[in-house]
Design a protein around this motif. Structure first.
Motif, PDB file in Angstrom:
ATOM      1  N   PHE A 273       0.824  -1.205   0.000  1.00 38.43           N
ATOM      2  CA  PHE A 273       0.000   0.000   0.000  1.00 38.43           C
ATOM      3  C   PHE A 273       0.859   1.256   0.000  1.00 38.43           C
ATOM      4  CE2 PHE A 273      -2.393   3.447   1.954  1.00 38.43           C
ATOM      5  CZ  PHE A 273      -3.489   3.462   1.098  1.00 38.43           C
ATOM      6  N   SER A 274       0.406   2.242  -0.770  1.00 34.30           N
ATOM      7  CA  SER A 274       1.087   3.531  -0.824  1.00 34.30           C
ATOM      8  C   SER A 274       0.072   4.660  -0.915  1.00 34.30           C
ATOM      9  CB  SER A 274       2.033   3.599  -2.032  1.00 34.30           C
ATOM     10  OG  SER A 274       2.587   4.894  -2.159  1.00 34.30           O
ATOM     11  N   ASN A 275       0.213   5.621  -0.011  1.00 32.58           N
ATOM     12  CA  ASN A 275      -0.545   6.870  -0.118  1.00 32.58           C
ATOM     13  C   ASN A 275       0.398   8.062  -0.042  1.00 32.58           C
ATOM     14  OD1 ASN A 275       0.144   6.866   2.578  1.00 32.58           O
ATOM     15  ND2 ASN A 275      -1.944   7.120   3.357  1.00 32.58           N
ATOM     16  N   ILE A 276       1.672   7.803  -0.267  1.00 34.71           N
ATOM     17  CA  ILE A 276       2.705   8.828  -0.095  1.00 34.71           C
ATOM     18  C   ILE A 276       2.507  10.007  -1.035  1.00 34.71           C
ATOM     19  CG2 ILE A 276       4.376   7.796  -1.704  1.00 34.71           C
ATOM     20  CD1 ILE A 276       6.558   8.592   0.327  1.00 34.71           C
ATOM     21  N   ALA A 277       1.899   9.780  -2.191  1.00 34.17           N
ATOM     22  CA  ALA A 277       1.703  10.870  -3.149  1.00 34.17           C
ATOM     23  C   ALA A 277       0.880  11.996  -2.553  1.00 34.17           C
ATOM     24  CB  ALA A 277       1.024  10.346  -4.416  1.00 34.17           C
ATOM     25  N   LYS A 278      -0.051  11.662  -1.657  1.00 32.43           N
ATOM     26  CA  LYS A 278      -0.976  12.652  -1.109  1.00 32.43           C
ATOM     27  C   LYS A 278      -0.571  13.197   0.257  1.00 32.43           C
ATOM     28  CE  LYS A 278      -4.245  12.840  -4.262  1.00 32.43           C
ATOM     29  NZ  LYS A 278      -4.586  14.134  -4.937  1.00 32.43           N
ATOM     30  N   VAL A 279       0.280  12.469   0.985  1.00 32.23           N
ATOM     31  CA  VAL A 279       0.571  12.884   2.361  1.00 32.23           C
ATOM     32  C   VAL A 279       2.049  13.053   2.665  1.00 32.23           C
ATOM     33  CG1 VAL A 279      -1.565  11.903   3.260  1.00 32.23           C
ATOM     34  CG2 VAL A 279       0.511  10.513   3.257  1.00 32.23           C
ATOM     35  N   GLY A 280       2.932  12.522   1.832  1.00 30.96           N
ATOM     36  CA  GLY A 280       4.352  12.582   2.123  1.00 30.96           C
ATOM     37  C   GLY A 280       4.716  11.686   3.297  1.00 30.96           C
ATOM     38  N   ASN A 281       5.871  11.957   3.891  1.00 28.63           N
ATOM     39  CA  ASN A 281       6.355  11.194   5.039  1.00 28.63           C
ATOM     40  C   ASN A 281       5.817  11.844   6.318  1.00 28.63           C
ATOM     41  OD1 ASN A 281       7.815  10.107   7.170  1.00 28.63           O
ATOM     42  ND2 ASN A 281       9.777  10.126   6.110  1.00 28.63           N
ATOM     43  N   THR A 282       4.848  11.185   6.942  1.00 31.88           N
ATOM     44  CA  THR A 282       4.232  11.719   8.163  1.00 31.88           C
ATOM     45  C   THR A 282       4.785  11.060   9.420  1.00 31.88           C
ATOM     46  OG1 THR A 282       2.390  10.167   7.889  1.00 31.88           O
ATOM     47  CG2 THR A 282       2.088  12.414   7.021  1.00 31.88           C
ATOM     48  N   SER A 283       5.937  10.408   9.303  1.00 33.07           N
ATOM     49  CA  SER A 283       6.656   9.829  10.434  1.00 33.07           C
ATOM     50  C   SER A 283       5.775   8.846  11.210  1.00 33.07           C
ATOM     51  CB  SER A 283       7.204  10.940  11.334  1.00 33.07           C
ATOM     52  OG  SER A 283       8.111  10.428  12.281  1.00 33.07           O
ATOM     53  N   SER A 284       5.555   9.073  12.498  1.00 31.92           N
ATOM     54  CA  SER A 284       4.807   8.121  13.335  1.00 31.92           C
ATOM     55  C   SER A 284       3.372   7.916  12.877  1.00 31.92           C
ATOM     56  CB  SER A 284       4.785   8.613  14.786  1.00 31.92           C
ATOM     57  OG  SER A 284       6.076   8.856  15.263  1.00 31.92           O
ATOM     58  N   ALA A 285       2.840   8.867  12.120  1.00 31.22           N
ATOM     59  CA  ALA A 285       1.443   8.785  11.687  1.00 31.22           C
ATOM     60  C   ALA A 285       1.256   7.958  10.430  1.00 31.22           C
ATOM     61  CB  ALA A 285       0.890  10.187  11.445  1.00 31.22           C
ATOM     62  N   SER A 286       2.328   7.631   9.722  1.00 31.21           N
ATOM     63  CA  SER A 286       2.153   7.110   8.360  1.00 31.21           C
ATOM     64  C   SER A 286       1.449   5.758   8.315  1.00 31.21           C
ATOM     65  CB  SER A 286       3.500   7.044   7.627  1.00 31.21           C
ATOM     66  OG  SER A 286       4.293   5.974   8.069  1.00 31.21           O
ATOM     67  N   ILE A 287       1.780   4.861   9.238  1.00 34.46           N
ATOM     68  CA  ILE A 287       1.172   3.524   9.192  1.00 34.46           C
ATOM     69  C   ILE A 287      -0.321   3.567   9.541  1.00 34.46           C
ATOM     70  CG2 ILE A 287       1.160   1.247  10.293  1.00 34.46           C
ATOM     71  CD1 ILE A 287       4.242   1.412  10.310  1.00 34.46           C
ATOM     72  N   PRO A 288      -0.737   4.205  10.655  1.00 36.74           N
ATOM     73  CA  PRO A 288      -2.183   4.249  10.908  1.00 36.74           C
ATOM     74  C   PRO A 288      -2.952   5.057   9.861  1.00 36.74           C
ATOM     75  CG  PRO A 288      -0.995   5.602  12.497  1.00 36.74           C
ATOM     76  CD  PRO A 288       0.030   4.786  11.778  1.00 36.74           C
ATOM     77  N   LEU A 289      -2.328   6.089   9.280  1.00 41.79           N
ATOM     78  CA  LEU A 289      -2.994   6.807   8.186  1.00 41.79           C
ATOM     79  C   LEU A 289      -3.222   5.880   6.999  1.00 41.79           C
ATOM     80  CD1 LEU A 289      -1.172  10.273   8.156  1.00 41.79           C
ATOM     81  CD2 LEU A 289      -3.592   9.873   8.640  1.00 41.79           C
ATOM     82  N   ALA A 290      -2.237   5.046   6.691  1.00 39.26           N
ATOM     83  CA  ALA A 290      -2.366   4.112   5.574  1.00 39.26           C
ATOM     84  C   ALA A 290      -3.460   3.080   5.848  1.00 39.26           C
ATOM     85  CB  ALA A 290      -1.028   3.419   5.320  1.00 39.26           C
ATOM     86  N   VAL A 291      -3.479   2.542   7.071  1.00 40.82           N
ATOM     87  CA  VAL A 291      -4.516   1.567   7.425  1.00 40.82           C
ATOM     88  C   VAL A 291      -5.897   2.219   7.331  1.00 40.82           C
ATOM     89  CG1 VAL A 291      -5.462   0.155   9.295  1.00 40.82           C
ATOM     90  CG2 VAL A 291      -2.993   0.178   8.868  1.00 40.82           C
ATOM     91  N   ASN A 292      -6.000   3.452   7.793  1.00 40.41           N
ATOM     92  CA  ASN A 292      -7.290   4.152   7.721  1.00 40.41           C
ATOM     93  C   ASN A 292      -7.748   4.316   6.277  1.00 40.41           C
ATOM     94  OD1 ASN A 292      -9.393   5.938   9.177  1.00 40.41           O
ATOM     95  ND2 ASN A 292      -8.635   7.254   7.538  1.00 40.41           N
ATOM     96  N   ASP A 293      -6.825   4.634   5.369  1.00 39.24           N
ATOM     97  CA  ASP A 293      -7.197   4.769   3.963  1.00 39.24           C
ATOM     98  C   ASP A 293      -7.741   3.456   3.404  1.00 39.24           C
ATOM     99  OD1 ASP A 293      -6.560   7.411   3.855  1.00 39.24           O
ATOM    100  OD2 ASP A 293      -4.791   7.192   2.590  1.00 39.24           O
ATOM    101  N   LEU A 294      -7.085   2.350   3.733  1.00 45.54           N
ATOM    102  CA  LEU A 294      -7.563   1.044   3.277  1.00 45.54           C
ATOM    103  C   LEU A 294      -8.925   0.721   3.892  1.00 45.54           C
ATOM    104  CD1 LEU A 294      -4.285  -1.075   3.457  1.00 45.54           C
ATOM    105  CD2 LEU A 294      -5.652  -0.675   1.396  1.00 45.54           C
ATOM    106  N   TYR A 295      -9.063   1.003   5.165  1.00 43.51           N
ATOM    107  CA  TYR A 295     -10.298   0.692   5.892  1.00 43.51           C
ATOM    108  C   TYR A 295     -11.474   1.508   5.376  1.00 43.51           C
ATOM    109  CZ  TYR A 295     -13.489   0.649   9.946  1.00 43.51           C
ATOM    110  OH  TYR A 295     -14.580   0.552  10.767  1.00 43.51           O
ATOM    111  N   THR A 296     -11.303   2.808   5.302  1.00 35.58           N
ATOM    112  CA  THR A 296     -12.409   3.661   4.858  1.00 35.58           C
ATOM    113  C   THR A 296     -12.685   3.494   3.368  1.00 35.58           C
ATOM    114  OG1 THR A 296     -10.889   5.533   4.535  1.00 35.58           O
ATOM    115  CG2 THR A 296     -12.012   5.363   6.663  1.00 35.58           C
ATOM    116  N   GLY A 297     -11.701   2.997   2.624  1.00 29.92           N
ATOM    117  CA  GLY A 297     -11.891   2.748   1.204  1.00 29.92           C
ATOM    118  C   GLY A 297     -12.512   1.395   0.897  1.00 29.92           C
TER     119      GLY A 297
END
Length: 329
Positions: A273-297
């Motif tokens: 999974f990659s959402n880096i195009a829209k959010v960049g490197n969000t450090s500690s937030a990147s993994i839960p943000l990615a899971v949320n994108d998959l979940y809500t999608g």
């Protein structure tokens, strides 16, 4: 045996969007230069009146709502962050107060691996019987520590927060976890000034030592070794293999890293999974943000096997294998 399962997911991104074209007006760069080297097109920046705790609070509220829980239901709050509001008190304590929690609250700092370390702490608390419901937050406003005249650094980072609620369950949700560190290489990625070894002084500020410093080539070489290795170790601890993975969800640092890791693990790129195009490197937030994108999608289904994999300064790394137990959204 008591297990830990994810019952709530939440995320928050600040409103302000900084595009590559915006950055091109600030430093010698272009959308094409940034995108081809990083995969990033835009990132979010916290507002002037927002701190890391403010981002974390919003993600935490969303996770609590998703789990249908109230603040008083939480036994423990664990926050992973590299950019705390202040040296002390902890960002976890500040989030606790803003949410109206009455439980213990603690920060975990392992740079961009912080969320995986926080997830490990939460899982251990539940499995040991010392907690029943734990709120895990990954939040960073790392752009506050970035030199926006350094085109090699400022194009990478964005701000945001993500959160999980973990609850005790008879069904295994969080499976094997592998953690690691190598403290012999701090200079690869660091903010040198601001701690007890080098307090912030006029001289340190003039030398830009209070900003993120990074050896990009060394980070790349480290990441493409660490991610496959820690993923395989966590899978082995779960009695699973790479072939069992539904999704590899790595820390979103650079698209080239993600592509190289996919090849080394012999995984189709579509399953990384990659959402880096829209959010960049969000450090500690990147993994839960990615899971949320998959979940809500609607891309996560009961029984899916996820590998949540982080790496960062320290050097640190870690992977958690998760069986998705939530009902389809």
């Amino acid at each position: 045996m008591t297990h830990a399962a994810i019952t709530g997911v939440g995320a928050y991104l600040p409103e302000r969007i900084l595009t590559n074209d915006d950055l091109a007006t600030m430093v010698d760069t272009s959308d094409e230069w940034i995108a081809t080297r990083t995969g990033i097109r835009e990132r979010r920046l916290a507002a002037d009146d927002q701190a890391t705790s403010d981002l974390g609070v919003e993600a935490a509220r969303a996770a609590l709502a998703d789990a249908h829980l109230a603040p008083e239901d939480i036994d423990l709050l664990v926050v992973g962050t590299s950019s705390p509001d202040m040296i002390f008190p902890s960002t976890a304590c500040l989030i606790q107060a803003k949410l109206g929690l009455s439980c213990a609250a603690v920060d975990v700092m392992a740079a961009c691996t912080s969320f995986v370390y926080a997830l490990h702490s939460a899982t251990t608390a539940i499995e040991s019987g010392r907690a029943t419901r734990v709120l895990v937050v990954g939040a960073d406003a790392l752009t506050r520590h970035v030199d926006f005249t350094d085109r090699g650094i400022c194009v990478l980072f964005g701000d945001g927060a993500g959160a999980f609620v973990l609850e005790a369950s008879t069904e295994a949700g969080v499976l094997g976890i592998d953690l690691g560190s190598d403290g012999s290489r701090p200079d690869v990625l660091q903010i040198e000034a601001g701690g007890s070894a080098m307090p912030v002084t006029c001289e340190a500020i003039e030398a830009n030592l209070h900003r993120v410093q990074m050896n990009g080539q060394e980070v790349f070489k480290f990441a493409v070794r660490a991610i496959p290795a820690t993923t395989k170790k966590a899978l082995a601890a779960s009695e699973l293999s790479v072939e069992d993975l539904t999704w590899l969800i790595p820390h979103q640092a650079n698209q080239r890293i993600l592509d190289t890791v996919a090849d080394r693990l012999e995984l189709p790129h579509a399953r990384v999974f990659s959402n880096i195009a829209k959010v960049g490197n969000t450090s500690s937030a990147s993994i839960p943000l990615a899971v949320n994108d998959l979940y809500t999608g609607g891309s996560l289904h009961q029984g899916d096997i996820l590998a949540l994999v982080g790496f960062g300064a320290g050097l640190t790394w870690g992977a958690a294998i998760v069986r998705w137990t939530k009902e389809d959204r």
